[in-house]
Scaffold this motif. Structure first.
Motif, PDB file in Angstrom:
ATOM      1  N   PRO A  63       0.797  -1.228   0.000  1.00  0.00           N
ATOM      2  CA  PRO A  63       0.000   0.000   0.000  1.00  0.00           C
ATOM      3  C   PRO A  63       0.835   1.287   0.000  1.00  0.00           C
ATOM      4  O   PRO A  63       0.286   2.369   0.098  1.00  0.00           O
ATOM      5  CB  PRO A  63      -0.787  -0.104   1.302  1.00  0.00           C
ATOM      6  CG  PRO A  63       0.179  -0.767   2.243  1.00  0.00           C
ATOM      7  CD  PRO A  63       0.966  -1.732   1.373  1.00  0.00           C
ATOM      8  N   GLN A  64       2.139   1.189  -0.110  1.00  0.00           N
ATOM      9  CA  GLN A  64       3.020   2.363  -0.045  1.00  0.00           C
ATOM     10  C   GLN A  64       3.267   2.935  -1.446  1.00  0.00           C
ATOM     11  O   GLN A  64       4.372   2.887  -1.954  1.00  0.00           O
ATOM     12  CB  GLN A  64       4.359   1.982   0.594  1.00  0.00           C
ATOM     13  CG  GLN A  64       4.244   1.400   1.978  1.00  0.00           C
ATOM     14  CD  GLN A  64       3.671   2.391   2.977  1.00  0.00           C
ATOM     15  OE1 GLN A  64       3.869   3.588   2.864  1.00  0.00           O
ATOM     16  NE2 GLN A  64       2.953   1.887   3.955  1.00  0.00           N
ATOM     17  N   HIS A  65       2.256   3.485  -2.085  1.00  0.00           N
ATOM     18  CA  HIS A  65       2.391   3.994  -3.440  1.00  0.00           C
ATOM     19  C   HIS A  65       3.168   5.306  -3.484  1.00  0.00           C
ATOM     20  O   HIS A  65       2.850   6.245  -2.764  1.00  0.00           O
ATOM     21  CB  HIS A  65       1.012   4.191  -4.085  1.00  0.00           C
ATOM     22  CG  HIS A  65       0.316   2.908  -4.350  1.00  0.00           C
ATOM     23  ND1 HIS A  65       0.747   2.014  -5.295  1.00  0.00           N
ATOM     24  CD2 HIS A  65      -0.777   2.345  -3.775  1.00  0.00           C
ATOM     25  CE1 HIS A  65      -0.052   0.967  -5.301  1.00  0.00           C
ATOM     26  NE2 HIS A  65      -0.981   1.138  -4.377  1.00  0.00           N
ATOM     27  N   GLU A  66       4.199   5.327  -4.318  1.00  0.00           N
ATOM     28  CA  GLU A  66       5.007   6.517  -4.523  1.00  0.00           C
ATOM     29  C   GLU A  66       4.340   7.419  -5.546  1.00  0.00           C
ATOM     30  O   GLU A  66       3.473   6.990  -6.317  1.00  0.00           O
ATOM     31  CB  GLU A  66       6.397   6.121  -5.011  1.00  0.00           C
ATOM     32  CG  GLU A  66       7.179   5.268  -4.045  1.00  0.00           C
ATOM     33  CD  GLU A  66       7.581   6.020  -2.795  1.00  0.00           C
ATOM     34  OE1 GLU A  66       7.792   7.246  -2.866  1.00  0.00           O
ATOM     35  OE2 GLU A  66       7.689   5.377  -1.740  1.00  0.00           O
ATOM     36  N   ARG A  67       4.795   8.677  -5.590  1.00  0.00           N
ATOM     37  CA  ARG A  67       4.268   9.616  -6.590  1.00  0.00           C
ATOM     38  C   ARG A  67       4.776   9.301  -7.981  1.00  0.00           C
ATOM     39  O   ARG A  67       4.116   9.615  -8.969  1.00  0.00           O
ATOM     40  CB  ARG A  67       4.619  11.050  -6.226  1.00  0.00           C
ATOM     41  CG  ARG A  67       3.975  11.510  -4.932  1.00  0.00           C
ATOM     42  CD  ARG A  67       4.224  12.939  -4.621  1.00  0.00           C
ATOM     43  NE  ARG A  67       5.635  13.270  -4.705  1.00  0.00           N
ATOM     44  CZ  ARG A  67       6.114  14.485  -4.842  1.00  0.00           C
ATOM     45  NH1 ARG A  67       5.293  15.503  -4.894  1.00  0.00           N
ATOM     46  NH2 ARG A  67       7.405  14.708  -4.908  1.00  0.00           N
ATOM     47  N   SER A  68       5.952   8.685  -8.073  1.00  0.00           N
ATOM     48  CA  SER A  68       6.472   8.300  -9.384  1.00  0.00           C
ATOM     49  C   SER A  68       7.297   7.030  -9.254  1.00  0.00           C
ATOM     50  O   SER A  68       7.863   6.736  -8.201  1.00  0.00           O
ATOM     51  CB  SER A  68       7.323   9.428  -9.975  1.00  0.00           C
ATOM     52  OG  SER A  68       8.507   9.586  -9.233  1.00  0.00           O
ATOM     53  N   ILE A  69       7.348   6.279 -10.364  1.00  0.00           N
ATOM     54  CA  ILE A  69       8.108   5.040 -10.443  1.00  0.00           C
ATOM     55  C   ILE A  69       8.951   5.124 -11.705  1.00  0.00           C
ATOM     56  O   ILE A  69       8.407   5.157 -12.811  1.00  0.00           O
ATOM     57  CB  ILE A  69       7.187   3.815 -10.509  1.00  0.00           C
ATOM     58  CG1 ILE A  69       6.279   3.741  -9.280  1.00  0.00           C
ATOM     59  CG2 ILE A  69       8.006   2.541 -10.635  1.00  0.00           C
ATOM     60  CD1 ILE A  69       5.170   2.709  -9.390  1.00  0.00           C
TER      61      ILE A  69
END
Length: 71
Positions: A63-69
């Motif tokens: 659930p730790q979604h970053e702003r960019s990948i």
């Protein structure tokens, strides 16, 4: 500029990033976090690979979604 999956919140990118924006919206299968791939013209031949890689990474980050990948 490399390809990068940018998170969208309320249909707006979480960060400003130039280049082309993929029309395909990618979502996390667990929580529906939304991402679109932003890419340079040199990445056009790899866009399908970028979509696949982004999909795997988006689901793996739940659930730790970053702003960019970075792809």
């Amino acid at each position: 500029m490399p390809a990068e999956a940018i998170r969208y919140i309320n249909n707006e990118p979480a960060i400003l990033y130039g280049g082309n924006v993929d029309s395909v919206m990618l979502t996390c299968s667990d929580c529906a976090a939304e991402y679109r791939i932003h890419y340079s013209n040199s990445e056009i031949p790899r866009i399908n690979d970028c979509r696949y890689l982004a999909g795997v990474r988006i689901n793996a980050e739940h659930p730790q979604h970053e702003r960019s990948i970075l792809l």
